[in-house]
Design a protein around this motif. Structure first.
Motif, PDB file in Angstrom:
ATOM      1  N   GLU A  18       0.839  -1.202   0.000  1.00  0.00           N
ATOM      2  CA  GLU A  18       0.000   0.000   0.000  1.00  0.00           C
ATOM      3  C   GLU A  18       0.872   1.248   0.000  1.00  0.00           C
ATOM      4  OE1 GLU A  18      -4.041  -0.503   2.312  1.00  0.00           O
ATOM      5  OE2 GLU A  18      -2.340  -0.938   3.609  1.00  0.00           O
ATOM      6  N   GLN A  19       0.441   2.252  -0.745  1.00  0.00           N
ATOM      7  CA  GLN A  19       1.167   3.513  -0.762  1.00  0.00           C
ATOM      8  C   GLN A  19       1.051   4.210   0.599  1.00  0.00           C
ATOM      9  OE1 GLN A  19       0.004   6.022  -3.993  1.00  0.00           O
ATOM     10  NE2 GLN A  19       1.975   7.021  -4.039  1.00  0.00           N
ATOM     11  N   ARG A  20      -0.111   4.072   1.227  1.00  0.00           N
ATOM     12  CA  ARG A  20      -0.333   4.609   2.573  1.00  0.00           C
ATOM     13  C   ARG A  20      -0.610   3.415   3.491  1.00  0.00           C
ATOM     14  NH1 ARG A  20      -4.979   8.510   2.081  1.00  0.00           N
ATOM     15  NH2 ARG A  20      -4.550   8.836   4.268  1.00  0.00           N
ATOM     16  N   PRO A  21       0.404   2.904   4.181  1.00  0.00           N
ATOM     17  CA  PRO A  21       0.242   1.688   4.988  1.00  0.00           C
ATOM     18  C   PRO A  21      -0.942   1.757   5.950  1.00  0.00           C
ATOM     19  CG  PRO A  21       2.534   2.329   4.906  1.00  0.00           C
ATOM     20  CD  PRO A  21       1.752   3.447   4.262  1.00  0.00           C
ATOM     21  N   GLY A  22      -1.776   0.721   5.902  1.00  0.00           N
ATOM     22  CA  GLY A  22      -2.920   0.620   6.796  1.00  0.00           C
ATOM     23  C   GLY A  22      -4.195   1.243   6.251  1.00  0.00           C
ATOM     24  N   LYS A  23      -4.160   1.783   5.052  1.00  0.00           N
ATOM     25  CA  LYS A  23      -5.329   2.482   4.510  1.00  0.00           C
ATOM     26  C   LYS A  23      -6.542   1.578   4.412  1.00  0.00           C
ATOM     27  CE  LYS A  23      -6.933   5.521   0.816  1.00  0.00           C
ATOM     28  NZ  LYS A  23      -8.285   5.269   1.143  1.00  0.00           N
ATOM     29  N   VAL A  24      -6.366   0.345   3.972  1.00  0.00           N
ATOM     30  CA  VAL A  24      -7.502  -0.571   3.843  1.00  0.00           C
ATOM     31  C   VAL A  24      -8.172  -0.794   5.203  1.00  0.00           C
ATOM     32  CG1 VAL A  24      -6.151  -2.704   4.069  1.00  0.00           C
ATOM     33  CG2 VAL A  24      -8.282  -2.717   2.790  1.00  0.00           C
ATOM     34  N   VAL A  25      -7.388  -0.880   6.248  1.00  0.00           N
ATOM     35  CA  VAL A  25      -7.925  -1.071   7.602  1.00  0.00           C
ATOM     36  C   VAL A  25      -8.588   0.220   8.085  1.00  0.00           C
ATOM     37  CG1 VAL A  25      -7.333  -1.568  10.010  1.00  0.00           C
ATOM     38  CG2 VAL A  25      -6.293  -2.902   8.162  1.00  0.00           C
ATOM     39  N   ARG A  26      -7.953   1.356   7.865  1.00  0.00           N
ATOM     40  CA  ARG A  26      -8.554   2.628   8.288  1.00  0.00           C
ATOM     41  C   ARG A  26      -9.876   2.881   7.570  1.00  0.00           C
ATOM     42  NH1 ARG A  26      -3.341   4.126   7.675  1.00  0.00           N
ATOM     43  NH2 ARG A  26      -3.801   5.410   5.843  1.00  0.00           N
ATOM     44  N   ASP A  27      -9.939   2.538   6.287  1.00  0.00           N
ATOM     45  CA  ASP A  27     -11.196   2.706   5.544  1.00  0.00           C
ATOM     46  C   ASP A  27     -12.311   1.895   6.196  1.00  0.00           C
ATOM     47  OD1 ASP A  27      -9.971   4.409   3.749  1.00  0.00           O
ATOM     48  OD2 ASP A  27      -9.786   2.901   2.163  1.00  0.00           O
ATOM     49  N   TYR A  28     -12.005   0.663   6.574  1.00  0.00           N
ATOM     50  CA  TYR A  28     -13.001  -0.174   7.259  1.00  0.00           C
ATOM     51  C   TYR A  28     -13.388   0.453   8.606  1.00  0.00           C
ATOM     52  CZ  TYR A  28     -15.012  -3.779  10.146  1.00  0.00           C
ATOM     53  OH  TYR A  28     -15.839  -4.454  11.001  1.00  0.00           O
TER      54      TYR A  28
END
Length: 60
Positions: A18-28
């Protein structure tokens, strides 16, 4: 008690590029907890981390 950060959980789920680490988790998390203050750091407890592990799909 252990705490977790979104980038740590994202790596665990296979999101290592990910370009911004953790983005998928933050989105959730933003969908699940809409009242969380904007621009505040996410520090998750065991139950919240377990919820992320169940609801954010692993990257193949």
């Amino acid at each position: 008690m252990a705490t977790y950060e979104p980038a740590e959980l994202a790596r665990e789920l296979g999101y290592t590029d990910e370009q911004r680490p953790g983005k998928v988790v933050r989105d959730y998390l933003r969908k699940k907890y809409p009242g969380h203050p904007k621009y505040q750091r996410w520090v998750l407890d065991e139950a919240q981390a377990a919820d992320v592990r169940v609801n954010v799909p692993r990257k193949p």
